[in-house]
Motif scaffolding. Structure first.
Motif, PDB file in Angstrom:
ATOM      1  N   GLU A  25       0.830  -1.203   0.000  1.00 38.14           N
ATOM      2  CA  GLU A  25       0.000   0.000   0.000  1.00 38.14           C
ATOM      3  C   GLU A  25       0.866   1.255   0.000  1.00 38.14           C
ATOM      4  OE1 GLU A  25      -1.285   1.890   3.106  1.00 38.14           O
ATOM      5  OE2 GLU A  25      -2.960   2.880   2.123  1.00 38.14           O
ATOM      6  N   ARG A  28       2.287   1.869  -3.469  1.00 39.32           N
ATOM      7  CA  ARG A  28       1.327   2.456  -4.422  1.00 39.32           C
ATOM      8  C   ARG A  28       1.106   3.930  -4.129  1.00 39.32           C
ATOM      9  NH1 ARG A  28      -1.791  -2.283  -3.294  1.00 39.32           N
ATOM     10  NH2 ARG A  28      -3.165  -1.031  -2.023  1.00 39.32           N
ATOM     11  N   LYS A  29       0.947   4.267  -2.864  1.00 39.23           N
ATOM     12  CA  LYS A  29       0.646   5.655  -2.503  1.00 39.23           C
ATOM     13  C   LYS A  29       1.858   6.553  -2.740  1.00 39.23           C
ATOM     14  CE  LYS A  29      -3.511   4.713  -1.533  1.00 39.23           C
ATOM     15  NZ  LYS A  29      -4.154   4.588  -0.255  1.00 39.23           N
ATOM     16  N   LYS A  32       2.096   7.478  -6.386  1.00 36.46           N
ATOM     17  CA  LYS A  32       1.148   8.532  -6.758  1.00 36.46           C
ATOM     18  C   LYS A  32       1.587   9.874  -6.179  1.00 36.46           C
ATOM     19  CE  LYS A  32      -1.513   6.160  -9.308  1.00 36.46           C
ATOM     20  NZ  LYS A  32      -1.441   6.374 -10.761  1.00 36.46           N
ATOM     21  N   ILE A  41      -1.436  12.547  -0.067  1.00 37.01           N
ATOM     22  CA  ILE A  41      -2.084  11.295  -0.424  1.00 37.01           C
ATOM     23  C   ILE A  41      -2.418  10.551   0.870  1.00 37.01           C
ATOM     24  CG2 ILE A  41      -1.891   9.207  -1.814  1.00 37.01           C
ATOM     25  CD1 ILE A  41      -1.379  11.645  -3.514  1.00 37.01           C
ATOM     26  N   TYR A  43      -2.973   7.523   3.336  1.00 39.12           N
ATOM     27  CA  TYR A  43      -2.557   6.118   3.374  1.00 39.12           C
ATOM     28  C   TYR A  43      -2.920   5.534   4.726  1.00 39.12           C
ATOM     29  CZ  TYR A  43       1.779   7.114   6.025  1.00 39.12           C
ATOM     30  OH  TYR A  43       2.689   7.474   6.974  1.00 39.12           O
ATOM     31  N   ARG A 218      -1.094  10.712   6.062  1.00 42.18           N
ATOM     32  CA  ARG A 218      -0.961  11.270   4.716  1.00 42.18           C
ATOM     33  C   ARG A 218       0.512  11.347   4.367  1.00 42.18           C
ATOM     34  NH1 ARG A 218      -4.534  16.729   5.064  1.00 42.18           N
ATOM     35  NH2 ARG A 218      -6.030  15.955   6.578  1.00 42.18           N
TER      36      ARG A 218
ATOM     37  N   TYR B  99      -9.108  13.882  -5.176  1.00 41.70           N
ATOM     38  CA  TYR B  99      -8.316  12.664  -4.965  1.00 41.70           C
ATOM     39  C   TYR B  99      -7.586  12.279  -6.249  1.00 41.70           C
ATOM     40  CZ  TYR B  99     -10.968  12.364  -0.658  1.00 41.70           C
ATOM     41  OH  TYR B  99     -11.501  12.647   0.557  1.00 41.70           O
ATOM     42  N   GLU B 101      -4.915  10.897  -6.650  1.00 41.19           N
ATOM     43  CA  GLU B 101      -4.179   9.621  -6.575  1.00 41.19           C
ATOM     44  C   GLU B 101      -5.025   8.455  -7.059  1.00 41.19           C
ATOM     45  OE1 GLU B 101      -5.265  11.313  -4.029  1.00 41.19           O
ATOM     46  OE2 GLU B 101      -6.185   9.995  -2.535  1.00 41.19           O
TER      47      GLU B 101
END
Lengths: 304, 176
Positions: A25, A28-29, A32, A41, A43, A218, B99, B101
């Motif tokens: 996870e 992936r975050k 991005k 982002i 998480y 975040r 969002y 992302e």
């Protein structure tokens, strides 16, 4: 498909403490976050054996990135030897077997609380900053849902107003640390509470910066060669702390960010905040062969 | 002290794969080496049961499904593992302004080193960088620019064997 193919061999603990799904996870975050510089982002922010607010966000990023060949440096307000830094460094080493260092030049991964080292970072280095409050709009908009909409709209008028009010009230911008900065011309971020001194180091830097707030769940990132511009008015230039003329009483280093040490007689002495730079300066004065890297500031002036 | 955990093969592989992907996206246009060729390594590094995945290759689909991911249509997927560049880009997930992302990640094969030349600029690129590749139809990059409105967008990983190049949504791509 057999049961065996769906399971993994037993391990006493996951390598790097975090389990595979937590790392997945965060990977992936983080990707991005790199793709949208400065955007916060959300998480999951798993539990780590440390209290929230003591660097758990940075720790999770480090645990994800670390492998036995990653040389790790951990600093806390510039110092390698403070309790927080020493504990995190020891933890990272214990859960990964990674070598540790205090030398900025030798590190692959630098986890930092509130400072960027004075020596310039390279293209292959990752700086992980621990962030207590990732939301620059919080002082002007405590409702985080509305703040997210404001980011979506690039509605940063209140940030400017806040700075303007400081100038009207005090004659100068009073924002010391976590100075709001515009990343890639789009998202205003709070660059963790690094001093104003350190913000220009992020602008078009060679290294990758990942900022992670464990308690607030975040993360955001500043890729290499990305514009990071502190919010300033045209007629009120950005000012860093006036440390350029100060000399470190212990090492003699001059022109870097200093810690002020109040004395009993009301005066102050100063010592260089980047402790490893101080140590290197002393070693150099003693005639030892040490490699002092290029520094962002020279004689108190930012070089670019 | 003294006893340190040793990364399993899976951990070492996914760690190295992620490092390559992270740097590929941080430095658009600069090739990075993955520990193994093909999309399987990327799937095991990034995909778990929280993902909605579109795979064109049946073996990759099985691998993704085994991680617990939902197999989804291209317009619903957050990760797309493609055997050729997508026919159209308009339907892909781009997230929202709130969002961003949630935009998709595309992984698709190309041949690097020959073919048309691209010039990249933007965050992560020191000035500009050029690269040659083939396997992407004419008009893909113009269409990409047309459909994306920053901060919404999608990321592209171009895969040639074990070499990966990342093109985040911030990168400006010019076809020379």
């Amino acid at each position: 498909m057999s049961l065996k193919s769906l399971t993994k061999d037993w391990e006493p603990m996951s390598y790097g403490f975090l389990d595979a799904s937590a790392k997945c996870e965060i990977r992936r975050k983080t990707l991005k976050a790199i793709a949208v510089p400065g955007c916060q982002i959300p998480y999951a922010s798993r539990e780590v054996p440390m209290a929230r607010g003591w660097g758990t966000g940075g720790l999770q990023i480090s645990c994800t990135l670390i492998n036995p060949r990653t040389t790790v440096k951990v600093i806390d307000q510039g110092a390698d030897d403070s309790v927080n830094a020493a504990s995190i460094r020891r933890f990272l080493s214990r859960v990964s077997g990674a070598p540790t260092t205090t030398d900025t030049l030798k590190a692959d991964l630098i986890q930092s609380r509130h400072r960027i080292p004075e020596e310039k970072l390279r293209e292959d280095q990752v700086l992980v900053l621990q962030v207590p409050n990732p939301e620059p709009l919080r002082p002007v908009q405590p409702n985080m849902s509305i703040a997210r909409q404001m980011h979506a709209d690039a509605d940063y008028g209140r940030m400017w107003l806040q700075l303007y009010e400081q100038i009207v009230r005090s004659g100068r911008v009073m924002q010391g640390a976590s100075y709001p900065s515009l990343v890639h011309g789009r998202f205003v971020m709070t660059p963790s509470p690094i001093p104003r001194w350190d913000v220009p180091k992020m602008h078009m830097a060679k290294h990758l910066t990942i900022l992670s707030a464990g308690r607030e769940k975040r993360l955001h990132a500043v890729p290499p060669y990305t514009r990071v511009e502190p919010l300033v008015f045209d007629d009120v230039p950005y000012q860093v702390e006036e440390h350029g003329q100060l000399t470190c009483t212990r090492s003699g280093a001059k022109g870097y960010f200093m810690n002020e040490i109040p004395q009993n007689d009301g005066t102050s002495t100063y010592e260089v905040s980047d402790s490893e730079l101080g140590i290197k300066t002393i070693q150099k004065a003693d005639g030892d062969t040490v490699e002092l890297g290029d520094t962002w500031y020279q004689d108190g002036e930012m070089t670019q | 002290m003294g006893a340190y955990p040793i990364p399993s093969e899976f951990e070492a592989r996914t760690n190295a794969t992620y490092e390559a992907l992270m740097w590929a996206l941080s430095r658009p246009g600069l090739p990075r080496d993955l520990p193994s060729a093909g999309q399987a390594g990327i799937i095991e590094t990034l995909i778990d049961r929280e993902c909605a995945v579109y795979c064109e290759d049946a073996d990759m689909a099985e691998l993704a499904a085994r991680s617990g991911a939902v197999l989804a249509a291209p317009e619903k997927a957050d990760h797309l593992f493609l055997s050729q560049p997508p026919a159209q880009l308009t339907g892909l997930r781009q997230g929202s302004d709130m969002y961003p992302e949630e935009g998709a990640t595309l992984v698709m094969p190309v041949s690097l080193g020959s073919g048309g030349t691209l010039r990249l600029s933007g965050p992560g690129v020191n000035g500009e960088v050029t690269l040659s590749l083939s396997g992407i139809p004419q008009g893909f990059w113009a269409e990409r620019t047309r459909v994306m409105r920053y901060p919404m967008g999608f990321e592209v990983f171009l895969l040639d064997g074990a070499t990966v190049i990342g093109i985040p949504r911030t990168t400006v791509v010019e076809v020379l």
